[in-house]
Structures are given as C-alpha cells and as structure tokens.
Design a protein around this motif. Structure first.
Motif, PDB file in Angstrom:
ATOM      1  N   ARG A  45     -16.619  14.150 -17.910  1.00 21.36           N
ATOM      2  CA  ARG A  45     -15.357  14.835 -18.175  1.00 21.36           C
ATOM      3  C   ARG A  45     -14.732  14.214 -19.420  1.00 21.36           C
ATOM      4  NH1 ARG A  45     -11.455  16.062 -13.141  1.00 21.36           N
ATOM      5  NH2 ARG A  45     -13.521  16.746 -12.420  1.00 21.36           N
ATOM      6  N   TYR A  94     -10.135  21.407 -16.606  1.00 16.06           N
ATOM      7  CA  TYR A  94      -9.256  20.855 -15.583  1.00 16.06           C
ATOM      8  C   TYR A  94      -7.898  20.506 -16.177  1.00 16.06           C
ATOM      9  CZ  TYR A  94     -13.519  20.129 -12.845  1.00 16.06           C
ATOM     10  OH  TYR A  94     -14.698  20.299 -12.161  1.00 16.06           O
ATOM     11  N   ASN A  96      -4.511  18.217 -15.856  1.00 20.90           N
ATOM     12  CA  ASN A  96      -4.108  16.903 -15.350  1.00 20.90           C
ATOM     13  C   ASN A  96      -2.640  16.716 -15.659  1.00 20.90           C
ATOM     14  OD1 ASN A  96      -3.637  13.819 -16.074  1.00 20.90           O
ATOM     15  ND2 ASN A  96      -5.238  13.935 -14.521  1.00 20.90           N
ATOM     16  N   TRP A 111      -5.029  16.209 -10.420  1.00 20.01           N
ATOM     17  CA  TRP A 111      -5.937  17.154 -11.057  1.00 20.01           C
ATOM     18  C   TRP A 111      -5.820  18.542 -10.426  1.00 20.01           C
ATOM     19  CZ3 TRP A 111      -8.762  15.792 -15.263  1.00 20.01           C
ATOM     20  CH2 TRP A 111      -8.973  14.428 -15.504  1.00 20.01           C
ATOM     21  N   GLN A 113      -7.885  22.283  -9.727  1.00 17.48           N
ATOM     22  CA  GLN A 113      -9.187  22.558  -9.126  1.00 17.48           C
ATOM     23  C   GLN A 113     -10.242  22.925 -10.167  1.00 17.48           C
ATOM     24  OE1 GLN A 113      -6.739  24.710  -9.326  1.00 17.48           O
ATOM     25  NE2 GLN A 113      -7.616  26.713  -9.806  1.00 17.48           N
ATOM     26  N   GLY A 114      -9.798  23.214 -11.367  1.00 20.95           N
ATOM     27  CA  GLY A 114     -10.731  23.569 -12.432  1.00 20.95           C
ATOM     28  C   GLY A 114     -10.906  25.067 -12.574  1.00 20.95           C
TER      29      GLY A 114
END
Length: 121
Positions: A45, A94, A96, A111, A113-114
């Motif tokens: 990431r 993602y 943040n 975070w 969930q994307g």
C-alpha cells in the motif's frame, strides 16, 4: 468509532477521469489529516495524496499534475479527482483519516473499506 465510506471507483479507459469520495461519520470530535492510499495486486500500500485540516496538500510524485485532493471540513468528506488515468493507476484505493473522538484526545487513524479503480481499454 468512525466509519469511512468510499465511493466512485470503477472501470475507465486510459486518459479518462474518475472522482473518488470518502465521508467520515460517527461520534467524532474532529477529523485532522485525510489521505488516499492505493494498493495494487502484489504490491505494498502506498500514499497517493494527503490533505491537512487547513487544506495543505502533498502528492506522490507519480500522481503530481494528474490528481487533485480536496475536502469539505463541514461534511468530513475528502475527494480525489483523478485525471489522465494510466493502466498503472489500477489499484484498490483506500481512504485514511486521523480522527479525534474528544477534545484533547489523541489522533487515531482509520481506514475505509477500499474502492477498486481499473484503468483498461
């Protein structure tokens, strides 16, 4: 606990644009820095862009001049406008956020969930 809800991902052709959004909700006192990261298959990431509560921004070199991060503090929402997309931008993106749950408390990072972004012809 804060909830970060992302939206806006999808499939786009090279050279196209997408706009991601992330809204923070829950019993929170304030949201400090907000950022977008991405993770491609088989890779770590990585930070894409970050914006402070005052609006200062920083970008990874690989998106400078193509992506724009912005936020609305009243709505606890951050956006990522992605232009001139390339196949190598394909990844899960993602959100943040650094959150304070009460006045004087420390900052905790959470975070989303994307959301999948796929750049392909």
């Amino acid at each position: 606990q804060v909830q970060l809800v992302e939206s806006g991902g999808g499939l786009v052709q090279p050279g196209g644009s997408l706009r991601l959004s992330c809204a923070a909700s829950g019993s929170i006192f304030s949201v400090n820095a907000m950022a977008w990261y991405r993770q491609a298959p088989g890779k770590q990431r990585e930070l894409v862009a970050i914006i402070s509560s005052g609006g200062s921004t920083n970008y990874a070199d690989f998106v400078k001049g193509r992506f724009i991060i912005s936020r609305d503090n009243a709505k606890n929402t951050v956006w990522l406008q992605m232009n001139s997309l390339k196949p190598e931008d394909t990844a899960v993106y993602y959100c943040n956020a650094g959150v304070q749950y009460s006045s004087g408390s420390g900052t905790q990072f959470s975070w989303g969930q994307g959301t999948q972004v796929t750049v392909s012809s």
